[in-house]
Scaffold this motif. Structure first.
Motif, PDB file in Angstrom:
ATOM      1  N   ASP A  71       0.858  -1.177   0.000  1.00  0.00           N
ATOM      2  CA  ASP A  71       0.000   0.000   0.000  1.00  0.00           C
ATOM      3  C   ASP A  71       0.903   1.239   0.000  1.00  0.00           C
ATOM      4  N   ALA A  72       0.302   2.405  -0.013  1.00  0.00           N
ATOM      5  CA  ALA A  72       1.066   3.655  -0.069  1.00  0.00           C
ATOM      6  C   ALA A  72       2.047   3.762   1.090  1.00  0.00           C
ATOM      7  N   LYS A  73       1.629   3.342   2.275  1.00  0.00           N
ATOM      8  CA  LYS A  73       2.509   3.408   3.449  1.00  0.00           C
ATOM      9  C   LYS A  73       3.725   2.508   3.267  1.00  0.00           C
ATOM     10  N   GLU A  74       3.495   1.296   2.781  1.00  0.00           N
ATOM     11  CA  GLU A  74       4.604   0.366   2.582  1.00  0.00           C
ATOM     12  C   GLU A  74       5.529   0.809   1.444  1.00  0.00           C
ATOM     13  N   GLY A  77       6.765   6.332  -0.466  1.00  0.00           N
ATOM     14  CA  GLY A  77       7.064   7.396  -1.409  1.00  0.00           C
ATOM     15  C   GLY A  77       7.812   6.972  -2.664  1.00  0.00           C
ATOM     16  N   ARG A  78       8.005   5.694  -2.875  1.00  0.00           N
ATOM     17  CA  ARG A  78       8.711   5.220  -4.067  1.00  0.00           C
ATOM     18  C   ARG A  78       7.927   5.507  -5.338  1.00  0.00           C
ATOM     19  N   LEU A  79       6.611   5.569  -5.201  1.00  0.00           N
ATOM     20  CA  LEU A  79       5.725   5.930  -6.309  1.00  0.00           C
ATOM     21  C   LEU A  79       4.784   7.024  -5.826  1.00  0.00           C
ATOM     22  N   SER A  80       4.508   7.978  -6.694  1.00  0.00           N
ATOM     23  CA  SER A  80       3.513   9.000  -6.374  1.00  0.00           C
ATOM     24  C   SER A  80       2.127   8.358  -6.415  1.00  0.00           C
ATOM     25  N   ALA A  82      -0.200   9.153  -8.403  1.00  0.00           N
ATOM     26  CA  ALA A  82      -0.467   8.912  -9.822  1.00  0.00           C
ATOM     27  C   ALA A  82       0.289   7.681 -10.313  1.00  0.00           C
ATOM     28  N   GLY A  83       1.500   7.491  -9.821  1.00  0.00           N
ATOM     29  CA  GLY A  83       2.290   6.325 -10.193  1.00  0.00           C
ATOM     30  C   GLY A  83       1.666   5.033  -9.714  1.00  0.00           C
ATOM     31  N   VAL A  84       1.131   5.051  -8.491  1.00  0.00           N
ATOM     32  CA  VAL A  84       0.439   3.868  -7.967  1.00  0.00           C
ATOM     33  C   VAL A  84      -0.794   3.584  -8.809  1.00  0.00           C
ATOM     34  N   SER A  91      -7.165  -1.434  -9.775  1.00  0.00           N
ATOM     35  CA  SER A  91      -7.654  -0.263  -9.040  1.00  0.00           C
ATOM     36  C   SER A  91      -8.053  -0.550  -7.594  1.00  0.00           C
ATOM     37  N   ASP A  92      -7.281  -1.412  -6.931  1.00  0.00           N
ATOM     38  CA  ASP A  92      -7.585  -1.701  -5.533  1.00  0.00           C
ATOM     39  C   ASP A  92      -6.766  -0.840  -4.566  1.00  0.00           C
ATOM     40  N   GLY A  93      -5.934   0.047  -5.123  1.00  0.00           N
ATOM     41  CA  GLY A  93      -5.153   0.954  -4.289  1.00  0.00           C
ATOM     42  C   GLY A  93      -3.869   0.357  -3.743  1.00  0.00           C
ATOM     43  N   THR A  94      -3.589  -0.884  -4.107  1.00  0.00           N
ATOM     44  CA  THR A  94      -2.351  -1.540  -3.685  1.00  0.00           C
ATOM     45  C   THR A  94      -1.694  -2.191  -4.894  1.00  0.00           C
TER      46      THR A  94
END
Length: 137
Positions: A71-74, A77-80, A82-84, A91-94
């Motif tokens: 997920d974004a926390k894990e 910041g390696r991907l923005s 938009a990058g995620v 489109s599950d956010g992970t």
């Protein structure tokens, strides 16, 4: 006693830091430094197979909650955002490992303007090369 504790603490820090070193690219490095760490066949370039091995290990290291996704926390910041979103076709956010490795492959391709399938130190110093290294550090 204080010196003994300090020496023991220093030894512990050194031991832990050497264990973390194989996590490759924990800190940003130069293109040449990255090649030294990733280039398993010692040809002074890195190919997708070498990058994929490091990226797979990076995914495993980052994936803390054992759900098989980042997920974004894990991602730390390696991907923005938009990058995620771009790397997340379901489109599950992970990102699962397949999606993460696809993002790595896309960044590898962007960093390989001559399309020779390898990256040298000069290519890793470009913005696209640095973006790849940021994803697998």
């Amino acid at each position: 006693m204080s010196l003994r504790v300090s020496s023991s603490f220093a030894a512990l820090i050194i031991a832990v830091s050497t264990l973390a070193a194989p996590a490759v690219l924990a800190k940003p490095v130069s293109g040449a430094g990255a090649i030294k760490m990733i280039d398993t066949d010692n040809d002074a370039t890195i190919d997708m197979k070498e990058v994929e091995a490091v990226a797979s290990a990076t995914f495993d290291r980052l994936e803390k909650d054992a759900d098989g996704t980042l997920d974004a926390k894990e991602l730390k910041g390696r991907l923005s955002k938009a990058g995620v979103k771009q790397a997340d076709p379901d489109s599950d956010g992970t990102l699962d490992k397949k999606e993460y490795l696809a993002a790595v492959a896309a960044r590898f391709k962007a960093a390989d303007p001559d399309n020779d399938g390898t990256l040298d130190a000069k290519e890793l110093q470009t913005p696209a090369g640095k973006a790849l290294l940021a994803l697998i550090r």
